[in-house]
Design an enzyme around this catalytic site. Structure first.
Site, mmCIF file in Angstrom:
data_model
loop_
_atom_site.group_PDB
_atom_site.id
_atom_site.type_symbol
_atom_site.label_atom_id
_atom_site.label_comp_id
_atom_site.label_asym_id
_atom_site.label_seq_id
_atom_site.Cartn_x
_atom_site.Cartn_y
_atom_site.Cartn_z
ATOM 1 N N LYS A 203 -13.477 0.484 -4.501
ATOM 2 C CA LYS A 203 -13.490 -0.980 -4.525
ATOM 3 C C LYS A 203 -12.731 -1.500 -3.312
ATOM 4 C CE LYS A 203 -12.135 -5.047 -7.227
ATOM 5 N NZ LYS A 203 -11.276 -5.627 -6.164
ATOM 6 N N GLY A 257 -1.603 -0.967 -3.202
ATOM 7 C CA GLY A 257 -1.432 -2.397 -3.383
ATOM 8 C C GLY A 257 -0.045 -2.729 -3.872
ATOM 9 N N SER A 258 0.080 -3.814 -4.601
ATOM 10 C CA SER A 258 1.377 -4.333 -4.993
ATOM 11 C C SER A 258 2.011 -3.497 -6.093
ATOM 12 C CB SER A 258 1.258 -5.785 -5.446
ATOM 13 O OG SER A 258 0.677 -5.852 -6.724
ATOM 14 N N THR A 259 3.320 -3.458 -6.077
ATOM 15 C CA THR A 259 4.041 -2.745 -7.130
ATOM 16 C C THR A 259 3.792 -3.366 -8.500
ATOM 17 O OG1 THR A 259 5.705 -1.854 -5.634
ATOM 18 C CG2 THR A 259 6.335 -2.076 -7.939
ATOM 19 N N GLY A 262 0.531 -2.119 -9.533
ATOM 20 C CA GLY A 262 0.649 -0.696 -9.824
ATOM 21 C C GLY A 262 1.192 -0.440 -11.218
ATOM 22 N N GLU A 279 0.127 4.129 -4.314
ATOM 23 C CA GLU A 279 0.823 3.939 -3.035
ATOM 24 C C GLU A 279 1.164 2.459 -2.982
ATOM 25 O OE1 GLU A 279 2.106 2.849 0.080
ATOM 26 O OE2 GLU A 279 0.085 2.906 0.913
ATOM 27 N N CYS A 316 3.079 -1.263 4.892
ATOM 28 C CA CYS A 316 4.037 -0.941 3.834
ATOM 29 C C CYS A 316 5.200 -0.098 4.335
ATOM 30 C CB CYS A 316 3.330 -0.225 2.700
ATOM 31 S SG CYS A 316 2.406 1.238 3.219
ATOM 32 N N GLU A 412 9.436 -7.065 -0.377
ATOM 33 C CA GLU A 412 8.527 -6.759 0.711
ATOM 34 C C GLU A 412 7.843 -8.054 1.147
ATOM 35 O OE1 GLU A 412 5.003 -4.404 -0.094
ATOM 36 O OE2 GLU A 412 5.484 -3.215 1.674
#
Length: 512
Positions: A203, A257-259, A262, A279, A316, A412
């Site tokens: 995706k 992507g974003s924590t 995640g 990641e 990142c 971040e």
């Protein structure tokens, strides 16, 4: 990524339903790959050129039914074909894919510049050429990688038993990527998954769907990869991601992507106890030691400045915290600010441009808001801190007098923003570097032995010593703590997509 930067898979895209045009629906500029066929969706959404803010093109807006069709195709291809067991054929297909990527490199490069805002210099590295090399790496690795490991004999119950381990494909992989380095993120997932014998549903990110769809078109038109082995979809529908992560027909989820997203994916995957590789974010520290001479300090100040504006800070692993000895902080801040003043921004297609745009107005507003709040909280704005038009550009920004526990030192940002934090001694520097929920990367500059000793105390997945480049197809990449789970690239990246099955048989006549 995250609380800060790379947006979650469903965020920030402009959804545009297909308007009527002479009785016809608005066509997508690229098509999805599902079950070996290049297909449209019932709607499209716009992808913007971030350097101008204008619509670049339209991508199919996959819905839940499209996602389920892609998963079903991948499931059938894994269960009903020889893809998972035919290593020689997988090598052949990976070599075809590599050749197609090389042949169409310029076309892919132009699209990456236009949609991602990447510069030609970045295309020669992590935006395109390095990802293409990942495919070559896994094609070559697969030729020598042992799929069986003999672990010898053991005596048990009066008999001798022989044991070995076979490495099998883990199954159907859902790969969900972010916008910032779409070629790198896609190929670092797809290439090792295919090498392992998995089938994939990829995706693309809603902000950069066209370049990922172009990869799918290359696979469809220039390789012998069987129908269903690779499926590529694009969507701005927030319902689509959960379909991929929660489906019982998906065995592995790999997400960049974003924590926060995640965490949600981990929760979704827990219902079926699927393998989840993440990641996620980073807030990496560059430490300048007090044994650096004037020339080395000048060199580090230059590297710190130009690192933070690489891809407008949308990386990142970039070192967004600069830790410096208190005794030399003012001097270093002045040098970094002077370097940032010379950064040339603008049209990313211009070879003289060093810094391109942020991906969207939403992301630029987020960056600007964090900078403004930092100043209100007491940080000193040395340079930058302003939006630049046209497009989604943001001035290279430097802040000092930053509290290590403050938002701007902890979150971040995913923009060209560097904070300088002073420290007293080595222990203090290590403490500040580790004062983060993240642990993705970092760097230490100084006497090599001393720098290496300090780097070993930093809880992060990759460390640069005096500017050493750790990133490459052979190098496992990933983080500690909330920077993620697992590793991409290298042998470790292949093994993320494998199951290990242990066998044992009684040795004839082998009585103990």
């Amino acid at each position: 990524m995250r609380s800060g930067g790379r947006m979650a898979s469903h965020e920030a895209a402009e959804v545009v339903r297909k308007p009527a045009q002479n009785g016809q629906a608005r066509a997508a500029d690229r098509r999805m790959l599902i079950n070996g066929q290049l297909v449209d969706a019932s709607a499209v959404f716009a992808s913007l050129n971030p350097s101008t803010g204008e619509i670049l093109g339209y991508a199919p807006d996959a819905d839940v039914d499209d996602a389920q069709a892609a998963i079903a195709a991948a499931r059938r291809a894994f269960d009903n074909t020889t893809w998972a067991t035919d290593v020689e054929f997988r090598v052949h297909c990976l070599e075809q894919l590599h050749a197609a990527l090389v042949e169409h490199r310029d076309e892919l490069g132009d699209l990456t510049i236009a949609e991602v805002g990447a510069t030609p210099a970045l295309l020669a590295g992590p935006q395109l050429d390095d990802p293409i090399r990942i495919v070559r790496y896994y094609a070559d690795l697969l030729k020598t990688y042992p799929m069986t490991e003999d672990i010898g004999n053991v005596e048990s119950r009066g008999q001798l038993h022989h044991r070995w381990v076979e490495k099998e494909a883990a199954g159907v992989v859902a790969a969900i990527i972010a916008y910032n380095y779409p070629n790198q993120l896609a190929l670092a997932k797809v290439a090792p998954a295919l090498a392992a014998g998995c089938t994939v549903v990829l995706k693309g990110a809603p902000d950069t769907p066209l370049i990922t769809l172009a990869l799918g078109e290359l696979i469809a038109n220039h390789t012998d990869i069987p129908a269903g082995v690779v499926n590529v979809i694009s969507s701005a529908d927030p319902a689509v991601g959960p379909v991929l992560t929660a489906s019982p027909d998906v065995d592995v989820v790999t997400f960049t992507g974003s924590t926060p997203t995640g965490r949600a994916i981990m929760a979704a995957g827990s219902a079926t106890v699927k393998r989840v590789f993440l990641e996620l974010g980073g807030k990496s520290a560059m430490i300048m030691l007090d044994d650096l001479d004037d020339e080395a300090i000048a060199s580090c100040a230059l590297m710190a400045a130009f690192t933070i504006v690489t891809h407008a800070g949308q990386g990142c692993a970039l070192t967004t915290r600069l830790l410096v000895p208190n005794s030399r902080k003012d001097e270093i801040v002045k040098q970094v600010a002077g370097n940032l003043a010379h950064v040339r921004h603008g049209d990313p297609a211009n070879p003289t441009t060093y810094m391109g745009p942020l991906i969207s107005e939403q992301q630029r507003n987020k960056v600007h808001g964090i900078v403004q709040r930092a100043v209100e909280a007491g940080a000193t704005l040395v340079t930058g801190g302003e939006k630049l038009d046209p497009g989604f550009f943001y001035a290279p920004t430097l802040l000092t007098d930053v509290d290590p526990d403050s938002e701007i030192a902890q979150e971040e940002i995913f923009g060209p923003v560097l904070v300088v934090i002073g420290y007293e001694d080595d222990d203090d520097a290590v403490r500040i570097a580790n004062n983060s929920i993240y642990g993705l990367a970092g760097g230490v500059f100084g006497d090599e032995d001393r720098a290496l000793a300090i780097a070993r105390r930093i809880r992060a997945g990759s460390l640069s010593i005096n500017g050493g480049n750790y990133f490459g197809a052979e190098s496992p990449f990933g983080g500690y703590k909330q920077s993620g789970i697992g590793r991409e690239m290298g042998v470790a990246g292949l093994e993320e997509f494998q199951e290990h099955k242990t066998f044992a048989t009684v040795v004839p006549g082998g009585q103990a």
